[in-house]
Write a protein that holds these residues in place. Structure first.
Motif: not given
Length: 123
Positions: A38-41, A111-114, A106-108
């Protein structure tokens, strides 16, 4: 004071397992995988979030001298002892656990989103 900050930062980073630099390298060396992300990954996005988490952790430790002293005191201990001591400390200090989890969130999330959580150390 700089030495204590460095030691505390090193202990916390090891304990909460950000793994951001290694993750950035993993993501950065897999251009075909990035095309499917996804974007921003990107590696830069991950490094930016990790930097924010690191800065927030540092600020938290400076403003909580007792927590800073605990993590600084772990320097040089064997890794398995560190895990046990940190687990016990966080069990006895649930507000500290909650604060550190909030800082790390935010780091979790990235990682989950990407979709890279399974590939990054500390996940």
């Amino acid at each position: 004071m700089l030495l204590n900050a460095r030691l505390a930062r090193r202990a916390v980073v090891g304990v909460i397992g950000t793994g951001a630099v290694a993750g950035a390298i993993l993501v950065g060396t897999a251009p075909s995988a990035l095309a499917d992300q996804p974007p921003n990954c990107t590696a830069a996005d991950l490094a930016g979030v990790a930097a924010g988490v690191s800065a927030a952790t540092s600020a938290y430790l400076f403003t909580h001298p007792d927590v800073n002293a605990f993590f600084t005191g772990l320097e040089g201990a064997p890794r398995d002892q560190i895990r046990t001591q940190v687990q016990q400390y966080l069990d006895y200090n649930p507000s500290v656990r909650s604060d550190l989890q909030g800082i790390r969130q935010p780091l979790v999330d990235i990682k989950n989103r990407c979709g890279a959580g399974a590939n990054l150390p500390g996940s």
